[in-house]
Enzyme design. Structure first.
Site, PDB file in Angstrom:
ATOM      1  N   THR A 191     -20.386   4.985  14.572  1.00 37.49           N
ATOM      2  CA  THR A 191     -20.734   6.095  15.457  1.00 37.49           C
ATOM      3  C   THR A 191     -19.561   6.417  16.376  1.00 37.49           C
ATOM      4  O   THR A 191     -19.007   5.525  17.030  1.00 37.49           O
ATOM      5  CB  THR A 191     -21.969   5.734  16.306  1.00 37.49           C
ATOM      6  OG1 THR A 191     -23.056   5.443  15.433  1.00 37.49           O
ATOM      7  CG2 THR A 191     -22.351   6.873  17.231  1.00 37.49           C
ATOM      8  N   SER A 194      -2.387   7.403  20.494  1.00 37.32           N
ATOM      9  CA  SER A 194      -3.298   6.670  21.375  1.00 37.32           C
ATOM     10  C   SER A 194      -3.567   7.500  22.609  1.00 37.32           C
ATOM     11  O   SER A 194      -2.645   8.079  23.192  1.00 37.32           O
ATOM     12  CB  SER A 194      -2.685   5.327  21.774  1.00 37.32           C
ATOM     13  OG  SER A 194      -3.537   4.634  22.661  1.00 37.32           O
ATOM     14  N   ALA A 195      -4.835   7.547  23.031  1.00 36.06           N
ATOM     15  CA  ALA A 195      -5.236   8.409  24.151  1.00 36.06           C
ATOM     16  C   ALA A 195      -4.663   7.963  25.480  1.00 36.06           C
ATOM     17  O   ALA A 195      -4.223   8.789  26.294  1.00 36.06           O
ATOM     18  CB  ALA A 195      -6.771   8.465  24.235  1.00 36.06           C
ATOM     19  N   HIS A 196      -4.670   6.664  25.747  1.00 35.27           N
ATOM     20  CA  HIS A 196      -4.347   6.230  27.106  1.00 35.27           C
ATOM     21  C   HIS A 196      -2.862   6.287  27.438  1.00 35.27           C
ATOM     22  O   HIS A 196      -2.479   6.103  28.590  1.00 35.27           O
ATOM     23  CB  HIS A 196      -4.924   4.830  27.380  1.00 35.27           C
ATOM     24  CG  HIS A 196      -4.168   3.698  26.770  1.00 35.27           C
ATOM     25  ND1 HIS A 196      -3.349   2.876  27.501  1.00 35.27           N
ATOM     26  CD2 HIS A 196      -4.128   3.225  25.507  1.00 35.27           C
ATOM     27  CE1 HIS A 196      -2.835   1.938  26.716  1.00 35.27           C
ATOM     28  NE2 HIS A 196      -3.303   2.132  25.502  1.00 35.27           N
ATOM     29  N   ASN A 217       8.750   1.912  22.602  1.00 40.13           N
ATOM     30  CA  ASN A 217       7.953   1.769  23.817  1.00 40.13           C
ATOM     31  C   ASN A 217       8.695   1.059  24.941  1.00 40.13           C
ATOM     32  O   ASN A 217       8.362   1.237  26.108  1.00 40.13           O
ATOM     33  CB  ASN A 217       6.648   1.013  23.509  1.00 40.13           C
ATOM     34  CG  ASN A 217       6.887  -0.289  22.778  1.00 40.13           C
ATOM     35  OD1 ASN A 217       7.553  -0.326  21.746  1.00 40.13           O
ATOM     36  ND2 ASN A 217       6.344  -1.379  23.295  1.00 40.13           N
ATOM     37  N   CYS A 230       1.301  -5.012  25.398  1.00 39.44           N
ATOM     38  CA  CYS A 230       0.509  -5.656  24.349  1.00 39.44           C
ATOM     39  C   CYS A 230       0.948  -7.093  24.123  1.00 39.44           C
ATOM     40  O   CYS A 230       0.351  -7.818  23.337  1.00 39.44           O
ATOM     41  CB  CYS A 230       0.620  -4.856  23.053  1.00 39.44           C
ATOM     42  SG  CYS A 230      -0.023  -3.184  23.205  1.00 39.44           S
ATOM     43  N   GLN A 238       4.172   6.605  21.784  1.00 38.99           N
ATOM     44  CA  GLN A 238       4.942   6.783  23.019  1.00 38.99           C
ATOM     45  C   GLN A 238       5.621   8.142  23.101  1.00 38.99           C
ATOM     46  O   GLN A 238       5.952   8.600  24.203  1.00 38.99           O
ATOM     47  CB  GLN A 238       6.001   5.677  23.139  1.00 38.99           C
ATOM     48  CG  GLN A 238       5.428   4.295  23.355  1.00 38.99           C
ATOM     49  CD  GLN A 238       4.741   4.128  24.704  1.00 38.99           C
ATOM     50  OE1 GLN A 238       4.796   4.996  25.568  1.00 38.99           O
ATOM     51  NE2 GLN A 238       4.071   3.000  24.889  1.00 38.99           N
ATOM     52  N   GLY A 290      -4.705   2.983  19.266  1.00 40.65           N
ATOM     53  CA  GLY A 290      -3.500   3.002  18.459  1.00 40.65           C
ATOM     54  C   GLY A 290      -3.361   1.806  17.537  1.00 40.65           C
ATOM     55  O   GLY A 290      -2.869   1.929  16.416  1.00 40.65           O
ATOM     56  N   THR A 291      -3.795   0.640  17.999  1.00 40.33           N
ATOM     57  CA  THR A 291      -3.683  -0.560  17.157  1.00 40.33           C
ATOM     58  C   THR A 291      -4.539  -0.437  15.911  1.00 40.33           C
ATOM     59  O   THR A 291      -4.089  -0.752  14.800  1.00 40.33           O
ATOM     60  CB  THR A 291      -4.074  -1.812  17.962  1.00 40.33           C
ATOM     61  OG1 THR A 291      -3.116  -2.004  19.017  1.00 40.33           O
ATOM     62  CG2 THR A 291      -4.101  -3.037  17.071  1.00 40.33           C
TER      63      THR A 291
END
Length: 386
Positions: free
Chosen positions: A243, A204-206, A156, A326, A184, A72-73
């Site tokens: 990649t 963001s995935a996590h 968040n 963060c 979020q 995300g950052t």
């Protein structure tokens, strides 16, 4: 034991979903570079494109408008660009307008110079001041300049949901572009990028049960594109060189697909959130007057410090947080609390409880019991002094 611990810090990072883990392991076992034309390379490309469709579906976007990043950052840093392409034309963005309670990766301004960034105030619930935003947009337009507005869909720390669609309509009336950080909000509330009317959206995935190290930029249409942040290759249709991290991207896609199903639990989550708030009285619910995410609760217990509460609950076997992960290691009041102009006694004691797909009702009960024990065992310093 670790199995007895209660994890209520989903906004910092959700547990890896079984679907994402299985997809990750399968992709790690595969051979080939997704840019290669042989069978192995084409198979890797097919995995990425399936994930692209899955992530797009999470926010109502077509697959071709999804670009993968390392998180995300990076996604936020890429879209916060003073140079954009509008169709075939490269344009300059003169000012970046951000909400005062944005995530640090947005407050940093991406590639904008510090003197190009304007912070827009929020009210006591963390909702952006539309009048102040309109005044800034009007002044910028009158000066013959163009602005980019960046406003998170949901905060968040407090869960406050911002009026992004209204902001987008206002911005567009002054010729400004709009980005929303939906990191979020994804998987917690329905998201339709078309209905929001934004030009750019980041994920963001996590935060949704995918792996750390994967994120995405989603374009709201066919015209607006930031100039690449990472250059030197033709990957991601030249929007992001390097990649692709196939395993993380594939797991991101699996998590996104699973997160859509989480939306059906919103009422259950909202009930748990409100039950915690009621049982935590007289603790203050930060942002209570605004619409909030169903699974996020910011509590302030005056007389305590946030650090004390986090540590005390950790010793009780409960993981929560104070402020943004963060900004871990910081000492002091969260910038979000400061932006909301909360009293110091409230701001210094604010902690966040956030839960999600793996949480059960027993976890909520155990948290409320742990909170009660902490309150009883560690009387506030002001009470002891009296």
């Amino acid at each position: 034991m670790a199995s007895e611990r209660i994890y209520l810090d989903y906004n910092a990072g959700a547990p890896l979903r079984m679907e994402a883990r299985d997809a990750l392991i399968e992709a790690l076992s595969a051979r080939g570079n997704a840019s290669s034309v042989h069978a192995e390379g084409r198979a890797q490309r097919a995995r990425i494109e399936r994930a692209r469709r899955q992530v797009g579906a999470l926010v109502g976007a077509s697959a071709e408008n999804v670009v993968f990043t390392s998180g995300g950052t990076e996604a936020n840093a890429t879209v916060l660009s003073p140079r954009m392409r509008l169709g075939a034309t490269e344009i300059a963005i003169d000012r970046l307008l951000v909400g005062a309670s944005e995530h640090p990766s947005v407050l940093a301004g991406g590639r904008f110079a510090e003197d190009q960034i304007i912070r827009i105030p929020v009210d006591g619930d963390g909702v952006i001041d539309l009048e102040a935003l309109g005044a800034e947009l009007s002044a910028i337009a009158k000066a013959g300049e163009r602005a980019l507005v960046s406003l998170m869909l949901a905060n968040n720390e407090t869960g406050t949901i911002q009026p992004v669609a209204a902001v987008a309509a206002l911005a567009r009336s002054f010729g400004a572009l709009v980005h929303t950080d939906a990191i979020q909000a994804a998987g917690r509330i329905p998201i339709d990028i078309g209905a929001l009317g934004v030009d750019l959206l980041t994920l963001s995935a996590h935060k949704i049960g995918g792996p750390q190290g994967a994120g995405a930029i989603v374009f709201g249409g066919d015209l607006v594109r930031p100039l690449p942040l990472v250059t030197g290759g033709g990957q991601e249709k030249r929007h992001r060189a390097g990649t692709e991290n196939v395993a993380a991207i594939v797991a991101f896609g699996a998590a996104a697909e699973a997160a859509v199903a989480d939306l059906a639990r919103a009422e259950e989550w909202r009930g748990w959130r409100d039950r915690i708030a009621a049982s935590a009285a007289p603790a203050i619910v930060v942002g209570a007057g605004a619409e909030r995410l169903p699974q996020t609760l910011c509590l302030a217990a005056e007389g305590f410090s946030a650090e004390t509460l986090v540590i005390a609950l950790d010793l009780e076997g409960v993981a929560i947080s104070a402020g943004s992960a963060c900004s871990s290691g910081k000492v002091g009041v969260s910038h979000v609390m400061k932006a909301m102009n909360l009293a110091d006694s409230v701001a210094k004691s604010a902690v966040r409880v956030s839960f999600g797909w793996e949480t059960g009702e027993k976890d909520i009960l155990k948290f409320t019991e742990a909170w009660r024990r902490v309150m009883e065992r560690r009387a506030p310093a002001v009470t002891r002094a009296a």
